[in-house]
Design a protein around this motif. Structure first.
Motif, PDB file in Angstrom:
ATOM      1  N   ASN A   1       0.803  -1.231   0.000  1.00 38.53           N
ATOM      2  CA  ASN A   1       0.000   0.000   0.000  1.00 38.53           C
ATOM      3  C   ASN A   1       0.830   1.273   0.000  1.00 38.53           C
ATOM      4  OD1 ASN A   1      -2.597  -0.906  -0.112  1.00 38.53           O
ATOM      5  ND2 ASN A   1      -2.721  -1.281   2.098  1.00 38.53           N
ATOM      6  N   ILE A   2       2.138   1.147   0.088  1.00 40.36           N
ATOM      7  CA  ILE A   2       2.964   2.361   0.123  1.00 40.36           C
ATOM      8  C   ILE A   2       2.762   3.148  -1.178  1.00 40.36           C
ATOM      9  CG2 ILE A   2       5.334   3.278   0.173  1.00 40.36           C
ATOM     10  CD1 ILE A   2       6.136   0.929   1.909  1.00 40.36           C
ATOM     11  N   VAL A   3       2.473   4.406  -1.011  1.00 38.39           N
ATOM     12  CA  VAL A   3       2.225   5.258  -2.176  1.00 38.39           C
ATOM     13  C   VAL A   3       3.553   5.488  -2.909  1.00 38.39           C
ATOM     14  CG1 VAL A   3       1.491   7.553  -2.899  1.00 38.39           C
ATOM     15  CG2 VAL A   3       0.307   6.390  -1.027  1.00 38.39           C
ATOM     16  N   THR A   4       3.580   5.190  -4.197  1.00 39.28           N
ATOM     17  CA  THR A   4       4.827   5.394  -4.941  1.00 39.28           C
ATOM     18  C   THR A   4       4.695   6.474  -6.004  1.00 39.28           C
ATOM     19  OG1 THR A   4       4.168   3.483  -6.233  1.00 39.28           O
ATOM     20  CG2 THR A   4       5.943   3.141  -4.657  1.00 39.28           C
ATOM     21  N   ASP A   5       3.498   6.578  -6.587  1.00 39.79           N
ATOM     22  CA  ASP A   5       3.405   7.482  -7.745  1.00 39.79           C
ATOM     23  C   ASP A   5       3.554   8.953  -7.387  1.00 39.79           C
ATOM     24  OD1 ASP A   5      -0.207   6.999  -8.173  1.00 39.79           O
ATOM     25  OD2 ASP A   5       1.035   7.505  -6.453  1.00 39.79           O
ATOM     26  N   SER A   6       3.241   9.304  -6.131  1.00 41.27           N
ATOM     27  CA  SER A   6       3.348  10.721  -5.794  1.00 41.27           C
ATOM     28  C   SER A   6       4.665  11.040  -5.076  1.00 41.27           C
ATOM     29  CB  SER A   6       2.172  11.147  -4.916  1.00 41.27           C
ATOM     30  OG  SER A   6       2.208  10.418  -3.713  1.00 41.27           O
ATOM     31  N   SER A   7       5.562  10.057  -5.063  1.00 39.00           N
ATOM     32  CA  SER A   7       6.848  10.316  -4.390  1.00 39.00           C
ATOM     33  C   SER A   7       7.571  11.442  -5.099  1.00 39.00           C
ATOM     34  CB  SER A   7       7.750   9.091  -4.460  1.00 39.00           C
ATOM     35  OG  SER A   7       7.081   7.984  -3.948  1.00 39.00           O
ATOM     36  N   PRO A   8       8.158  12.349  -4.330  1.00 38.82           N
ATOM     37  CA  PRO A   8       8.906  13.405  -4.990  1.00 38.82           C
ATOM     38  C   PRO A   8      10.155  12.828  -5.648  1.00 38.82           C
ATOM     39  CG  PRO A   8       9.196  13.520  -2.596  1.00 38.82           C
ATOM     40  CD  PRO A   8       8.217  12.425  -2.872  1.00 38.82           C
ATOM     41  N   SER A   9      10.465  13.257  -6.815  1.00 34.80           N
ATOM     42  CA  SER A   9      11.707  12.818  -7.457  1.00 34.80           C
ATOM     43  C   SER A   9      12.823  13.691  -6.948  1.00 34.80           C
ATOM     44  CB  SER A   9      11.608  12.978  -8.969  1.00 34.80           C
ATOM     45  OG  SER A   9      10.608  12.136  -9.442  1.00 34.80           O
ATOM     46  N   THR A  10      13.629  13.113  -6.101  1.00 31.99           N
ATOM     47  CA  THR A  10      14.695  13.936  -5.527  1.00 31.99           C
ATOM     48  C   THR A  10      15.948  13.823  -6.380  1.00 31.99           C
ATOM     49  OG1 THR A  10      15.110  12.055  -4.129  1.00 31.99           O
ATOM     50  CG2 THR A  10      14.000  13.914  -3.099  1.00 31.99           C
ATOM     51  N   GLY A  11      16.536  14.943  -6.639  1.00 34.06           N
ATOM     52  CA  GLY A  11      17.810  14.965  -7.347  1.00 34.06           C
ATOM     53  C   GLY A  11      17.682  14.454  -8.761  1.00 34.06           C
ATOM     54  N   SER A  12      18.807  13.954  -9.259  1.00 29.80           N
ATOM     55  CA  SER A  12      18.791  13.485 -10.625  1.00 29.80           C
ATOM     56  C   SER A  12      19.389  12.093 -10.660  1.00 29.80           C
ATOM     57  CB  SER A  12      19.635  14.428 -11.483  1.00 29.80           C
ATOM     58  OG  SER A  12      20.922  14.489 -10.921  1.00 29.80           O
ATOM     59  N   GLY A  13      19.534  11.531 -11.812  1.00 30.17           N
ATOM     60  CA  GLY A  13      20.150  10.212 -11.962  1.00 30.17           C
ATOM     61  C   GLY A  13      19.331   9.151 -11.255  1.00 30.17           C
ATOM     62  N   GLN A  14      20.025   8.282 -10.542  1.00 29.17           N
ATOM     63  CA  GLN A  14      19.384   7.142  -9.921  1.00 29.17           C
ATOM     64  C   GLN A  14      18.215   7.531  -9.004  1.00 29.17           C
ATOM     65  OE1 GLN A  14      21.983   5.042  -7.400  1.00 29.17           O
ATOM     66  NE2 GLN A  14      20.523   3.486  -6.914  1.00 29.17           N
ATOM     67  N   ALA A  15      18.465   8.557  -8.153  1.00 30.30           N
ATOM     68  CA  ALA A  15      17.458   8.919  -7.173  1.00 30.30           C
ATOM     69  C   ALA A  15      16.177   9.425  -7.826  1.00 30.30           C
ATOM     70  CB  ALA A  15      18.016   9.961  -6.221  1.00 30.30           C
ATOM     71  N   ALA A  16      16.285   9.946  -9.037  1.00 34.18           N
ATOM     72  CA  ALA A  16      15.103  10.496  -9.682  1.00 34.18           C
ATOM     73  C   ALA A  16      14.028   9.436  -9.903  1.00 34.18           C
ATOM     74  CB  ALA A  16      15.489  11.131 -11.006  1.00 34.18           C
ATOM     75  N   HIS A  17      14.438   8.172 -10.045  1.00 35.43           N
ATOM     76  CA  HIS A  17      13.462   7.118 -10.298  1.00 35.43           C
ATOM     77  C   HIS A  17      13.213   6.249  -9.077  1.00 35.43           C
ATOM     78  CE1 HIS A  17      13.199   8.009 -14.502  1.00 35.43           C
ATOM     79  NE2 HIS A  17      14.526   8.208 -14.470  1.00 35.43           N
ATOM     80  N   ARG A  18      13.710   6.718  -7.968  1.00 29.79           N
ATOM     81  CA  ARG A  18      13.607   5.891  -6.772  1.00 29.79           C
ATOM     82  C   ARG A  18      12.260   6.135  -6.094  1.00 29.79           C
ATOM     83  NH1 ARG A  18      18.564   6.975  -2.968  1.00 29.79           N
ATOM     84  NH2 ARG A  18      17.196   8.506  -2.023  1.00 29.79           N
ATOM     85  N   PRO A  19      11.519   5.072  -5.756  1.00 30.95           N
ATOM     86  CA  PRO A  19      10.286   5.298  -4.995  1.00 30.95           C
ATOM     87  C   PRO A  19      10.667   5.679  -3.567  1.00 30.95           C
ATOM     88  CG  PRO A  19      10.651   2.938  -5.314  1.00 30.95           C
ATOM     89  CD  PRO A  19      11.787   3.643  -5.999  1.00 30.95           C
ATOM     90  N   GLU A  20      10.647   6.973  -3.314  1.00 26.07           N
ATOM     91  CA  GLU A  20      11.246   7.496  -2.089  1.00 26.07           C
ATOM     92  C   GLU A  20      10.618   6.930  -0.810  1.00 26.07           C
ATOM     93  OE1 GLU A  20      14.540   9.423  -0.880  1.00 26.07           O
ATOM     94  OE2 GLU A  20      13.917   8.887  -2.909  1.00 26.07           O
ATOM     95  N   ASN A  21       9.317   6.753  -0.812  1.00 23.40           N
ATOM     96  CA  ASN A  21       8.658   6.245   0.410  1.00 23.40           C
ATOM     97  C   ASN A  21       9.085   4.816   0.720  1.00 23.40           C
ATOM     98  OD1 ASN A  21       7.279   8.651   0.598  1.00 23.40           O
ATOM     99  ND2 ASN A  21       5.468   7.878  -0.491  1.00 23.40           N
ATOM    100  N   VAL A  22       9.350   4.057  -0.321  1.00 25.21           N
ATOM    101  CA  VAL A  22       9.818   2.679  -0.130  1.00 25.21           C
ATOM    102  C   VAL A  22      11.266   2.724   0.372  1.00 25.21           C
ATOM    103  CG1 VAL A  22      10.319   0.475  -1.288  1.00 25.21           C
ATOM    104  CG2 VAL A  22       8.282   1.798  -1.930  1.00 25.21           C
ATOM    105  N   TYR A  23      12.053   3.540  -0.293  1.00 23.70           N
ATOM    106  CA  TYR A  23      13.485   3.607   0.038  1.00 23.70           C
ATOM    107  C   TYR A  23      13.739   4.071   1.476  1.00 23.70           C
ATOM    108  CZ  TYR A  23      18.420   4.655  -0.282  1.00 23.70           C
ATOM    109  OH  TYR A  23      19.767   4.680  -0.050  1.00 23.70           O
ATOM    110  N   GLN A  24      13.010   5.088   1.915  1.00 26.80           N
ATOM    111  CA  GLN A  24      13.257   5.648   3.258  1.00 26.80           C
ATOM    112  C   GLN A  24      12.965   4.627   4.358  1.00 26.80           C
ATOM    113  OE1 GLN A  24      14.957   8.266   3.906  1.00 26.80           O
ATOM    114  NE2 GLN A  24      15.017   8.893   1.760  1.00 26.80           N
ATOM    115  N   ILE A  25      12.064   3.718   4.097  1.00 27.87           N
ATOM    116  CA  ILE A  25      11.802   2.648   5.080  1.00 27.87           C
ATOM    117  C   ILE A  25      12.866   1.564   4.927  1.00 27.87           C
ATOM    118  CG2 ILE A  25      10.144   0.881   5.825  1.00 27.87           C
ATOM    119  CD1 ILE A  25       7.916   2.845   4.991  1.00 27.87           C
TER     120      ILE A  25
END
Ligand code: ADP
Ligand code: TRP
Length: 326
Positions: free
Chosen positions: A220-244
Motif C-alpha cells: 500500500n505504500i504510495v509510490t506514484d506521488s513520491s517526490p523525485s529527488t535529485g537526478s540520476g538514480q534517485a530520480a526514479h527511486r520510490p522514495e517512500n519505499v526507500y526511506q523505510i
C-alpha cells in the motif's frame, strides 16, 4: 547498594506500536539502559495515561502490551527495575506535596497546558498537574539522567525547579537535580502515504505485524506521488519505499539493488517485504511468545514494585521529616 548514577524514565501505555516509534525512540532508549553505566528505573506511566485513557480493560491490555513490547525489543528485566507507577503510592503522595509549593501561574507556562488551552480544550486538573506528578516520578529516585524525547524537555526543567524550590523552602538537600538526556532526533520515518508515520494518520507499519500484514502495508505504500529527488538514480527511486528500506539495510547494499530494479516498484516492494520481515521477525517471535506467557509480566512488575517501593519509601521518610509530618 548500587553506586551507578540512576536513570529514570516513564513510558505511557499508548500501545499500537509502529516501526516509527521503534526506530525513532524505543530502540535508542533500550540501548541506553544496556550500556551498563546506569542503574535504570523504567516505569509504565499509567496514572499519567489516565488523563487520556478512561477504559479499565484498555488500560490493562495496553499496560501488558507495553511491558511485553519492551522486553521483546531487548529491555532486560534483570538490569532494569521495571514497574507500574500506580504500584508505588509515593508518586502521588509526593505529587501532592509538590502541589503545595508550586503556583498556578508557574504551571500555566507549561507548553502542554498552553497548547491545550490554545485549542480551547477542556483541561482536567490532572492534565494541568501533569508536570508535578512527573517531577515526583523523577525526584523520588535521585535520578541523574532522564532520557526523553525533545517534547519533554520542559518537564525536566520543571522537575529541576521543583527540586530546588523544595530544598530552598525546607532548607534541606533532600532532592538531587536531574539532567535531561534528549534522545537524538532520528530522521522521521515516513508512513505508507508519505506523511510522518503516526497512529493518528492510519499510515503505520505495526512493529509486531505478521509477514502477511507487513506485505499488505508495504504494497500500500504510495509510490506514484513520491517526490523525485535529485537526478540520476534517485530520480526514479520510490522514495517512500526507500526511506523505510534504509532503516533495515545499509545504503551501500541498497544502491545496486535499486539500480537493478530501477522503475520496478513492485519488485522493490517485494524486496522491502523480505528485508523488513527478516529484521522484525526475531522481535515479533519474542513478542508472540511472551504475550501468551501469563505469569511473566506480573512477575517482572511484582519484582519492580518491591524495589521501587523500597527506594521511594526511603526518600519519602526524608521528605516527611523535612516537612514536619514525621
Ligand atoms: P504517534 O505519532 O504514532 O502517536 P507517539 O507520539 O506516541 O507516536 O510517539 C512516541 C515516540 O515515537 C516519540 O518519541 C516519537 O518521537 C517517536 N515517533 C513516533 N512516530 C515517529 C516517526 N514517524 N518517526 C520517528 N519517530 C517517531
Ligand atoms: N511525560 C512522558 C511522555 O509523555 C512520560 C513520563 C511520565 C516520563 N513520567 C516520566 C518520562 C518521568 C520521564 C520521566 O513521554
Amino acid at each position: 547498594m548500587n553506586e551507578k548514577p540512576v536513570l529514570v524514565s516513564g513510558v505511557k501505555p499508548t500501545g499500537d506500536l509502529h516501526i516509527g516509534n521503534y526506530f525513532g525512540a524505543m530502540r535508542q532508549f533500550v540501548d541506553l539502559t544496556k550500556e551498563g553505566k546506569y542503574h535504570p528505573f523504567i516505569f509504565v506511566a499509567d496514572y499519567h495515561a489516565l488523563n487520556t485513557m478512561q477504559d479499565a480493560e484498555e488500560m490493562r491490555r495496553r499496560t501488558r502490551e507495553i511491558v511485553v513490547a519492551y522486553i521483546a525489543i531487548g529491555l532486560d528485566p534483570k538490569d532494569v527495575v521495571f514497574f507500574k507507577q500506580s504500584d508505588v503510592p509515593a508518586h502521588t503522595e509526593l505529587c501532592w506535596i509538590f502541589d503545595t509549593i508550586t503556583t498556578m501561574p508557574y504551571l500555566m507556562r507549561a507548553h502542554a497546558f498552553k497548547d491545550a488551552e490554545a485549542k480551547n480544550k477542556e483541561i482536567t486538573v490532572g492534565t494541568f498537574n501533569y508536570p508535578m506528578l512527573m517531577a515526583a516520578d523523577i525526584l523520588l529516585y535521585d535520578a541523574a539522567i532522564v532520557p526523553v524525547g525533545a517534547d519533554q524537555k520542559q518537564h525536566i526543567e520543571i522537575a529541576r525547579d521543583t527540586a530546588e524550590k523544595f530544598n530552598r523552602v525546607y532548607k534541606t538537600d533532600v532532592f538531587k537535580l536531574p539532567e535531561p538526556y534528549i534522545m537524538p532526533e532520528v530522521a522521521i520515518v515516513p508512513g505508507t502515504d508519505g506523511q510522518k508515520m503516526s497512529k493518528s494518520y492510519g499510515n503505520v507499519i505495526p512493529l509486531f505485524a505478521s509477514r502477511d500484514e507487513l506485505a499488505k502495508c508495504v504494497m500500500n505504500i504510495v509510490t506514484d506521488s513520491s517526490p523525485s529527488t535529485g537526478s540520476g538514480q534517485a530520480a526514479h527511486r520510490p522514495e517512500n519505499v526507500y526511506q523505510i528500506h534504509r532503516l533495515v539495510r545499509s545504503e551501500a547494499e541498497l544502491a545496486p539493488l535499486y539500480e537493478e530494479h530501477r522503475g520496478k516498484y513492485k519488485a522493490l516492494k517485494e524486496l522491502l517485504i523480505e528485508d523488513l520481515d527478516r529484521y522484525l521477525a526475531p522481535m515479533r517471535a519474542r513478542y508472540d511468545e511472551l504475550k501468551n506467557d501469563s505469569g511473566m509480566v506480573e512477575e517482572i512488575l511484582a519484582r519492580g514494585k518491591q524495589e521501587a517501593r523500597a527506594v521511594s519509601e526511603a526518600k519519602m521518610a526524608q521528605v516527611r521529616k523535612a516537612i514536619g509530618v514525621a
